[in-house]
Design an enzyme around this catalytic site. Sequence first.
Site, PDB file in Angstrom:
ATOM      1  N   CYS A 232       0.808  -1.223   0.000  1.00 53.16           N
ATOM      2  CA  CYS A 232       0.000   0.000   0.000  1.00 53.16           C
ATOM      3  C   CYS A 232       0.837   1.268   0.000  1.00 53.16           C
ATOM      4  O   CYS A 232       0.321   2.365  -0.206  1.00 53.16           O
ATOM      5  CB  CYS A 232      -0.939   0.005   1.205  1.00 53.16           C
ATOM      6  SG  CYS A 232      -0.082  -0.053   2.794  1.00 53.16           S
ATOM      7  N   HIS A 269      -1.073  11.160  16.086  1.00 56.29           N
ATOM      8  CA  HIS A 269      -1.634  10.427  14.949  1.00 56.29           C
ATOM      9  C   HIS A 269      -0.598   9.459  14.396  1.00 56.29           C
ATOM     10  O   HIS A 269       0.569   9.808  14.196  1.00 56.29           O
ATOM     11  CB  HIS A 269      -2.060  11.409  13.857  1.00 56.29           C
ATOM     12  CG  HIS A 269      -2.556  10.755  12.603  1.00 56.29           C
ATOM     13  ND1 HIS A 269      -3.733  10.052  12.535  1.00 56.29           N
ATOM     14  CD2 HIS A 269      -2.004  10.692  11.356  1.00 56.29           C
ATOM     15  CE1 HIS A 269      -3.906   9.580  11.315  1.00 56.29           C
ATOM     16  NE2 HIS A 269      -2.872   9.964  10.578  1.00 56.29           N
ATOM     17  N   HIS A 272      -4.150   4.447  10.242  1.00 57.41           N
ATOM     18  CA  HIS A 272      -5.482   3.854  10.321  1.00 57.41           C
ATOM     19  C   HIS A 272      -5.377   2.336  10.351  1.00 57.41           C
ATOM     20  O   HIS A 272      -4.346   1.767   9.965  1.00 57.41           O
ATOM     21  CB  HIS A 272      -6.344   4.295   9.129  1.00 57.41           C
ATOM     22  CG  HIS A 272      -6.656   5.755   9.129  1.00 57.41           C
ATOM     23  ND1 HIS A 272      -5.789   6.692   8.614  1.00 57.41           N
ATOM     24  CD2 HIS A 272      -7.740   6.450   9.604  1.00 57.41           C
ATOM     25  CE1 HIS A 272      -6.316   7.904   8.756  1.00 57.41           C
ATOM     26  NE2 HIS A 272      -7.492   7.780   9.343  1.00 57.41           N
ATOM     27  N   ASP A 276      -8.597  -5.469   5.815  1.00 55.75           N
ATOM     28  CA  ASP A 276      -8.192  -6.188   4.597  1.00 55.75           C
ATOM     29  C   ASP A 276      -6.807  -6.798   4.750  1.00 55.75           C
ATOM     30  O   ASP A 276      -6.068  -6.950   3.782  1.00 55.75           O
ATOM     31  CB  ASP A 276      -8.229  -5.247   3.392  1.00 55.75           C
ATOM     32  CG  ASP A 276      -7.314  -4.033   3.561  1.00 55.75           C
ATOM     33  OD1 ASP A 276      -6.653  -3.920   4.627  1.00 55.75           O
ATOM     34  OD2 ASP A 276      -7.249  -3.193   2.642  1.00 55.75           O
ATOM     35  N   ARG A 285      -5.141  -4.778   9.192  1.00 58.11           N
ATOM     36  CA  ARG A 285      -3.941  -4.139   8.627  1.00 58.11           C
ATOM     37  C   ARG A 285      -3.787  -2.761   9.256  1.00 58.11           C
ATOM     38  O   ARG A 285      -4.586  -1.867   9.021  1.00 58.11           O
ATOM     39  CB  ARG A 285      -4.052  -4.010   7.105  1.00 58.11           C
ATOM     40  CG  ARG A 285      -2.915  -3.185   6.481  1.00 58.11           C
ATOM     41  CD  ARG A 285      -2.950  -3.221   4.967  1.00 58.11           C
ATOM     42  NE  ARG A 285      -4.159  -2.644   4.412  1.00 58.11           N
ATOM     43  CZ  ARG A 285      -4.309  -1.360   4.047  1.00 58.11           C
ATOM     44  NH1 ARG A 285      -3.304  -0.517   4.200  1.00 58.11           N
ATOM     45  NH2 ARG A 285      -5.451  -0.932   3.540  1.00 58.11           N
ATOM     46  N   CYS A 287      -2.116   0.392   9.024  1.00 60.58           N
ATOM     47  CA  CYS A 287      -1.421   1.164   7.994  1.00 60.58           C
ATOM     48  C   CYS A 287      -0.863   2.425   8.672  1.00 60.58           C
ATOM     49  O   CYS A 287      -1.616   3.330   9.034  1.00 60.58           O
ATOM     50  CB  CYS A 287      -2.409   1.524   6.879  1.00 60.58           C
ATOM     51  SG  CYS A 287      -1.673   2.419   5.499  1.00 60.58           S
TER      52      CYS A 287
END
Length: 314
Positions: A232, A269, A272, A276, A285, A287
Amino acid sequence: MNEIKEEIYLAGGCFWGMQGYFDQLLGVLQTDVGYANGDSDITSYYDIAKTHHAETLRVVFDSSKISLAELLAHFLRIVDPTSLNKQGNDVGEQYRSGIYYTNEKQADIINASLKQEQNNYDKPFVVEVEPIKNYVLAEEYHQKYLDKNTNGYCHVELSLAKKPLDDTRFNKPSKDELKKILSDVAFAVTQENATERPFSSEYDKFGEKGIYVDIVSKKPLFSSSDKYDAGCGWPSFTKPITTDAISYKNDDSHGMKRVEVRSKVADGHLGHVFEDGIKEKGGLRYCINGAALEFIPLEKMKQMGYEKFIPFVR
């Protein structure tokens, strides 16, 4: 999502308190108490001294949420691993401490955890480490005993289950300090909820062994054991290193419904979490923006103060 069920058996003195403690942990699916690793497959509360069984807690856990290493860290938090046949006020062979495993992979993690924790003690450990055998379910009145008897005896400090394993040394610097020590990208990501460009992080296609810590607070967030290339463009993980490492927040920005993950100590932060991921690892996952992370190589973890997290890196 998929549950990845495993079992571990923990003997730590009176099993009432052991069950009361582990029932509170995120990722623990089921517990029961019984008698383990004695001489026969038949015994009872009144016979365990003769059959040489230990009061034992069976823990069924979802390893996609909580690792065996984390469970063992909790175990070693509430027992005295140097005390032979005694925990709290309970004395006798049936109150010995033991960790009984179901496969050799678990044995490796157990031995690594005990070896690491031994460094914090002058006396040698006397924790029994063996394959599980002759587990006999205890009588019904022992199951969830402290739920049914709220004033019942317990040598375990149950409130510790809700406290982080190691947050005392981690903190969040002021924003002025962060502006001085963080790169522009790291500041924008962690403090302003920005997203780094895909494929721009040095950690995207990165496979060294070690841990990834929060670049702000330095608290461990992920282990290389749970990292994989999702294609990704951002570092991806199947789960956090511990259940108390991150917090979750609904994110409806940009016309999407997502779940944001943030560092729990610094509230920065990170990225997310999506559904998937690898099904065999639970299907999640994580990410994560590489700019929010700092990598600590396995060979430098001890000198940098992360020795207790070595068992989390396989």
